[in-house]
Design a protein around this motif. Structure first.
Motif, PDB file in Angstrom:
ATOM      1  N   GLU A  86      29.690   1.200   6.301  1.00 33.52           N
ATOM      2  CA  GLU A  86      29.077   0.689   5.078  1.00 33.52           C
ATOM      3  C   GLU A  86      30.049  -0.232   4.348  1.00 33.52           C
ATOM      4  O   GLU A  86      31.262  -0.008   4.379  1.00 33.52           O
ATOM      5  CB  GLU A  86      28.689   1.848   4.168  1.00 33.52           C
ATOM      6  N   ASP A  87      29.498  -1.247   3.685  1.00 29.50           N
ATOM      7  CA  ASP A  87      30.301  -2.138   2.850  1.00 29.50           C
ATOM      8  C   ASP A  87      29.926  -1.844   1.399  1.00 29.50           C
ATOM      9  O   ASP A  87      28.828  -2.199   0.961  1.00 29.50           O
ATOM     10  CB  ASP A  87      30.014  -3.602   3.209  1.00 29.50           C
ATOM     11  N   TYR A  88      30.818  -1.176   0.692  1.00 29.27           N
ATOM     12  CA  TYR A  88      30.474  -0.679  -0.645  1.00 29.27           C
ATOM     13  C   TYR A  88      30.373  -1.801  -1.681  1.00 29.27           C
ATOM     14  O   TYR A  88      29.912  -1.568  -2.785  1.00 29.27           O
ATOM     15  CB  TYR A  88      31.464   0.413  -1.065  1.00 29.27           C
ATOM     16  N   ARG A  89      30.760  -3.026  -1.312  1.00 27.21           N
ATOM     17  CA  ARG A  89      30.537  -4.160  -2.217  1.00 27.21           C
ATOM     18  C   ARG A  89      29.054  -4.527  -2.257  1.00 27.21           C
ATOM     19  O   ARG A  89      28.611  -5.232  -3.152  1.00 27.21           O
ATOM     20  CB  ARG A  89      31.346  -5.380  -1.753  1.00 27.21           C
ATOM     21  N   HIS A  90      28.309  -4.008  -1.247  1.00 34.72           N
ATOM     22  CA  HIS A  90      26.899  -4.397  -1.135  1.00 34.72           C
ATOM     23  C   HIS A  90      25.956  -3.227  -1.385  1.00 34.72           C
ATOM     24  O   HIS A  90      24.781  -3.300  -1.055  1.00 34.72           O
ATOM     25  CB  HIS A  90      26.633  -4.988   0.268  1.00 34.72           C
TER      26      HIS A  90
END
Ligand SMILES: [Zn+2]
Length: 457
Positions: free
Chosen positions: A318-322
């Motif tokens: 997962e990319d937590y910026r998104h």
């Protein structure tokens, strides 16, 4: 590569042999330390039925459908559960309208068998400000053909509500393309792939609200199914299944399952995960043996806590910026859950994994019940179970595994329920289970055997 005393093993044949002798001797010593062979005569010969014909292919899944669904959802600006249910252009009601319209289109192609239900309810929780607020789940239900199994449901679900950075902010943009436009699109695509088919059990394609406000829609879905008298045969939660950005893609989708609380006996959720992995293949499914990501939850959780088979699909990393971020650019970095970060080919594969699992599970006979294992302190393990009469069932696969092995293997086959004796097999060195097999080759989830005698403390 170096072996003992730093002597390399790549010179002349003779020298190579000489320098490797200690290694060979060591290997021989390890090989001697074998476990007892169980059963003593070696494995039983079991003829396995092939998986059911008519598997869905990747070519049948349309990445463009997934893109259109998510694009429609994102156009609503926010789908926060406390935003407007009545504004057709902005808010969660706009999202609901898109979902209902897509399910209705699919229902036409099903010859009217797929029923679309807008399930309205009211709920109060800390993340509604402890106020009673309206919410809606959307279900498309394809009734099973077999009266004996039509009250068993296999469910696929995504949540269509979203959130920006602040969980109580219902006005800022919260596009939720991945979380969980992707899971919602997968649920709708499964309906598209399966709605014209015929299955023994009932299929439920769900898009629920209130996930970000505390799994409110998922909990409601469970209560709805219970109130309608359904038994949950399996629940597939798809939440954040739209991206695969790590180098080396494509990667496997992750499948989370909780282990349960019974000693020496995995939960129905874990058994569902194993079955899904078998159906879709190890090259596509990465089983993760934990209920969810650390400290986080999803709509499968209320089902898991109720002791029902429920698992969660989530993208490889997962990319937590998104996720859970109000769209903005800070120091040149784009935050926000935007469509441009999605991978529709990856998502199509996830849709296929879900649809094929649902198809095979809904074609299978009911799992056996009352699995018990006895024979402790005797040379042979004995397993017993019961199952309702079913003319479509070929029999039962009796399964076992090393206690450290994550997967079952077939030990034997029994045509009818009753007792199966594992001759000269210890009760203690393996775990045991049984599953039903249809004449069509569809298998139920496995049901592990529970010890007959209470554990001595
Ligand atoms: Zn989510």
């Amino acid at each position: 590569m170096k072996f003992h005393q730093g002597k390399p093993c790549y010179l002349s044949k003779l020298r190579r042999l000489a320098s490797c002798v200690p290694a060979i001797m060591f290997a021989a010593a390890v090989a001697l330390a074998q476990d007892p062979v169980e059963p003593p005569g070696g494995p039983l010969k079991v003829k396995l039925l092939p998986a059911p014909a008519g598997a869905i292919s990747l070519a049948q899944v349309h990445p463009s459908d997934l893109r259109n669904t998510i694009s429609g959802l994102v156009s609503c600006g926010t789908r926060h559960s406390l935003s407007s249910w009545t504004d057709p252009k902005r808010g969660i009601g706009c999202g609901r309208d898109h979902i209902v319209a897509e399910f209705k289109k699919i229902a036409v192609g099903s010859g009217g068998r797929l029923r679309v239900i807008d399930d309205r309810f009211e709920v109060k929780a800390p993340r509604t400000g402890n106020r009673l607020v309206p919410m809606e789940n959307v279900y498309a239900i394809l009734p099973g053909d077999d009266p004996a199994l039509a009250k068993t449901v296999f469910v696929v679900s995504g949540h269509y509500d979203t959130m920006p950075t602040d969980i109580m902010d219902s006005t800022s943009d919260a596009p939720g393309a991945d979380d969980d436009g992707s899971g919602t699109a997968v649920s709708i695509e499964c309906a598209r792939l399966l709605a014209s088919g015929h299955y023994r059990a009932t299929l439920v394609f769900a898009a629920v609200s209130g996930e970000e406000q505390g799994l409110l829609g998922g909990t409601r879905l469970l209560h709805y199914l219970e109130q309608k008298g359904y038994t949950v045969g399996g629940m597939l939660d798809d939440d954040i299944v739209g991206a695969d950005f790590a180098p080396g893609a494509p990667h496997r989708v992750r499948l989370f399952s909780g282990g349960g609380t019974v000693d020496d006996c995995d939960s129905p959720s874990r058994e569902l995960a194993r079955r899904v992995e078998e159906i879709d293949g190890r090259s596509h499914i990465r089983m993760i043996f934990r209920v969810d990501r650390l400290g986080r939850g999803g709509d499968h959780y209320p089902f898991y806590k109720a002791g029902l088979p429920a698992v969660r699909f989530t993208e490889p990393l997962e990319d937590y910026r998104h996720e859970h971020q109000t769209p903005r650019v800070v120091d040149g970095v784009q935050y926000g859950d935007l469509m441009k970060f999605l991978n529709f080919d990856f998502m199509a594969r996830v849709a296929l994994d879900n649809a094929e699992a649902l198809r095979e599970l809904a074609m299978a006979p009911a799992p056996p019940t009352d699995l018990q294992i006895g024979g402790a302190v005797t040379p042979s393990a004995k397993i017993s179970w019961i199952a309702p009469d079913d003319p479509e069932r070929a029999g039962f696969e009796v399964l076992w595994r090393e206690t450290t092995n994550p997967r079952w293997s077939v030990f034997g086959f029994a045509k009818s329920s009753g007792e199966f004796v594992f001759k000269n097999v210890s009760t203690d060195n393996h775990f045991f289970a049984v599953r039903s097999v249809g004449k069509n080759g569809a298998r139920s989830i496995a049901v592990p055997a529970v010890a007959l005698m209470p554990r001595k403390r």
